[in-house]
Design a protein around this motif. Structure first.
Motif, PDB file in Angstrom:
ATOM      1  N   ASP A  33       0.831  -1.205   0.000  1.00  0.00           N
ATOM      2  CA  ASP A  33       0.000   0.000   0.000  1.00  0.00           C
ATOM      3  C   ASP A  33       0.867   1.256   0.000  1.00  0.00           C
ATOM      4  O   ASP A  33       1.698   1.445   0.907  1.00  0.00           O
ATOM      5  N   LEU A  34       0.657   2.100  -0.994  1.00  0.00           N
ATOM      6  CA  LEU A  34       1.268   3.422  -1.024  1.00  0.00           C
ATOM      7  C   LEU A  34       0.318   4.418  -0.369  1.00  0.00           C
ATOM      8  O   LEU A  34      -0.903   4.276  -0.466  1.00  0.00           O
ATOM      9  N   GLU A  35       0.863   5.441   0.272  1.00  0.00           N
ATOM     10  CA  GLU A  35      -0.013   6.412   0.929  1.00  0.00           C
ATOM     11  C   GLU A  35      -0.570   7.449  -0.038  1.00  0.00           C
ATOM     12  O   GLU A  35      -1.520   8.164   0.278  1.00  0.00           O
ATOM     13  N   LEU A 242       0.464  -2.156  -6.371  1.00  0.00           N
ATOM     14  CA  LEU A 242       0.635  -1.047  -5.428  1.00  0.00           C
ATOM     15  C   LEU A 242      -0.693  -0.306  -5.320  1.00  0.00           C
ATOM     16  O   LEU A 242      -1.090   0.426  -6.240  1.00  0.00           O
ATOM     17  N   ASN A 243      -1.413  -0.522  -4.227  1.00  0.00           N
ATOM     18  CA  ASN A 243      -2.691   0.159  -4.013  1.00  0.00           C
ATOM     19  C   ASN A 243      -2.470   1.505  -3.356  1.00  0.00           C
ATOM     20  O   ASN A 243      -1.536   1.676  -2.565  1.00  0.00           O
ATOM     21  N   ILE A 244      -3.313   2.470  -3.644  1.00  0.00           N
ATOM     22  CA  ILE A 244      -3.225   3.787  -3.024  1.00  0.00           C
ATOM     23  C   ILE A 244      -4.143   3.798  -1.810  1.00  0.00           C
ATOM     24  O   ILE A 244      -5.370   3.742  -1.930  1.00  0.00           O
ATOM     25  N   ASP A 261       2.151  -7.310   1.889  1.00  0.00           N
ATOM     26  CA  ASP A 261       3.318  -8.139   2.227  1.00  0.00           C
ATOM     27  C   ASP A 261       4.393  -7.438   3.036  1.00  0.00           C
ATOM     28  O   ASP A 261       5.344  -8.076   3.487  1.00  0.00           O
ATOM     29  N   CYS A 262       4.285  -6.125   3.220  1.00  0.00           N
ATOM     30  CA  CYS A 262       5.249  -5.410   4.060  1.00  0.00           C
ATOM     31  C   CYS A 262       4.653  -4.074   4.466  1.00  0.00           C
ATOM     32  O   CYS A 262       3.649  -3.634   3.895  1.00  0.00           O
ATOM     33  N   LEU A 263       5.271  -3.440   5.459  1.00  0.00           N
ATOM     34  CA  LEU A 263       4.745  -2.169   5.960  1.00  0.00           C
ATOM     35  C   LEU A 263       5.877  -1.344   6.548  1.00  0.00           C
ATOM     36  O   LEU A 263       6.776  -1.873   7.212  1.00  0.00           O
TER      37      LEU A 263
END
Length: 541
Positions: A33-35, A242-244, A261-263
């Motif tokens: 996830d992208l911010e 890559l979700n927003i 899968d990561c943060l």
């Protein structure tokens, strides 16, 4: 998320046909996830975290930095140092290819550096590379392209000349600003390079195949294995979605549910702390806009510094945050050692309420005297009542700030307003110099004290307080010009002291970044200094 889930099913079906998910785990799909949407995928300009996440996966430089800190070949298959380390000759791979089929050549790197130092580009990274001979003169128009120390000797041979030997230069070449740029393709985009998927070609492990911008909800990007990419270490991951997801709590929930899968944690990841990798590379500070009339007075700024007793927030900080005694964060190095170990842990003056009051009053009196002389109808009291401090809209930041402002109220009689907003909005206002005082993070983009401090050179794109101080500039210039490692280290130490002596920055506390992979995931790499996450060798158990 329904659209994202449907997309995942389509991708899995497609990837099973194209590359398959093999027994060794290769060809698997990953999600992150992208911010926010990337603002610009031009490597010479990409600055925000989302842009860097994409750029770091679709481009590759001469050299590549691994998660363990080692530097390995990228597009360059070998290199040699000459002239005592002031000249490097890079030999490029014969099979390096852009995603459109064009060969990646030394001319692509030469053109990238030309763009980096071009005043029209306005790259925020130009000053990081001033060690390249002739770069500053070329950027100011004093010499032409022939005076820049980057030359393509042939399609597969690149020469770079430095003003002096520097062991960190190879590390610098692994950063996005040193990634290649295909001149013919760049010109074909007519100013749109890096702004859409169609206005990009890649030479890295992945290509950007999809970029959906329908609105905040269900927006996403897809990276897929670049079939034209050549490397001694093959691409393992098949694709990356890559979700927003603008809200941090939503990103946290998605990770904890196993949907991503990561943060990159903003707080300490208590539930998975044993798997977290931390990097103490950020200093939170109050930045004072010296162009604001009241804060242009050096004595007033010094009064604020002396009145800021950080012990007022010491017991409020979580264990992973520590009070800052200087500007450069603790994990940043000078050569092969911690810069803080070399330059000292505490460079800030001891808080003193009486001295703060005297300095502040002296500044206020001289301020009033100037206005009473007829320069303006405004006075100190009217301007002081208008001072506003910008604060990130999270509970912890506001609590810290309120405790510190109580000291300003008690010792100086200053009652500034507090305005909360998103950190992104604060950073935009600081960049535009549309603020009085702001609480902001200053994060290293390289593991180099020299690079960190060079951001405070007059005119630097990353100069948060828009500092323009002759003493600071002189020290930074001498540091860049010095050919002695010990002399540069000493000048670096002096430069930090000089920056703090302007009283435009009040360091408050150091904060690490925490990167965590899912329990079944391995080999996702995180670069804390340029902020990008690399999926090339990622695998799931």
């Amino acid at each position: 998320m329904k659209k994202a889930l449907s997309l995942l099913l389509v991708l899995c079906a497609a990837l099973s046909l194209l590359s398959g998910c093999f027994e060794d785990g290769s060809g698997q799909q990953f999600e992150y996830d992208l911010e926010a949407h990337p603002s610009n995928l031009d490597p010479q300009l990409a600055e925000d975290e989302s842009s860097l996440d994409v750029v770091g996966n679709i481009f590759e430089g001469l050299l590549v930095k691994k998660a363990d800190g080692s530097i390995v070949p990228g597009v360059a298959k070998s290199y040699q140092a000459e002239n005592g380390g002031t000249r490097y000759i890079f030999t490029l791979r014969d099979d390096a290819t852009w995603s459109n089929g064009d060969p990646v050549t030394a001319h692509d790197f030469a053109f990238a550096f030309k763009r980096l130092f071009s005043p029209e580009t306005r790259s925020p990274y130009a000053n990081d590379f001033y060690i390249i001979s002739g770069s500053r003169a070329y950027m100011s128009g004093q010499v032409g392209l022939e005076g820049l120390g980057v030359k393509a000797l042939s399609n597969t041979s690149l020469q770079i000349d430095l003003s002096h030997a520097d062991g960190s230069f190879l590390d610098l070449l692994t950063t996005p600003a040193a990634f290649p740029c295909n001149e013919k393709f760049f010109n074909s985009t007519k100013g749109g390079y890096g702004l859409t998927a169609e206005a990009l070609i890649s030479n890295g492990p992945f290509s950007l195949t999809t970029w959906i911008k329908e609105g905040e909800k269900d927006d996403y990007l897809v990276l897929r294995q670049n079939e034209k990419y050549s490397s001694d270490s093959p691409v393992v991951a098949g694709s990356v979605v890559l979700n927003i997801v603008p809200d941090y709590e939503d990103r946290l929930k998605n990770f904890e549910k196993g949907e991503t899968d990561c943060l990159l944690y903003t707080d300490h990841p208590k539930s998975v702390s044993e798997g977290a990798v931390s990097y103490l590379n950020t200093t939170w500070a109050l930045v004072l806009n010296q162009k604001e009339p009241l804060l242009s007075n050096g004595n007033i700024r010094r009064g604020l510094v002396l009145a800021t007793d950080k012990n007022a927030i010491k017991d409020m900080l979580p264990a992973y945050q520590t009070l800052a005694g200087a500007l450069v964060p603790p994990d940043i190095q000078m050569g092969q050692q911690s810069f803080r170990a070399f330059a000292g842990e505490n460079l800030m003056p001891t808080p003193n309420a009486q001295a703060a009051k005297e300095a502040y009053r002296t500044g206020a009196d001289s301020f009033d005297a100037a206005y009473n002389a007829g320069t303006s109808d405004d006075d100190y009291n009217s301007l002081a009542s208008q001072i506003t401090v910008l604060c990130p809209d999270d509970e912890a930041s506001l609590s810290y700030l309120q405790n510190l402002l109580q000291l300003w109220q008690r010792d100086l009689g200053l009652f500034p307003k507090v305005e909360t907003m998103s950190l992104e909005d604060i950073q935009s206002k600081v960049y535009l110099e549309d603020y009085d005082i702001a609480l902001v993070p200053i994060t290293a983009t390289q593991n180099s004290a020299e690079s960190f401090l060079a951001d405070f050179y007059t005119g630097s794109e990353r100069n948060l307080p828009a500092l323009s101080d002759p003493a600071v500039d002189s020290l930074l210039q001498r540091m860049e010009d010095s050919t002695s490692a010990s002399e540069r280290a000493d000048l670096c130490r002096q430069a930090e002291q000089a920056i703090l002596a302007t009283n435009c920055i009040i360091p408050l506390y150091y904060q690490p970044q925490f990167f965590v992979q899912g329990k079944s995931v391995q080999n996702i790499e995180y670069n804390p200094y340029f902020g990008y996450i690399k999926f090339k060798e990622a695998i799931k158990n």
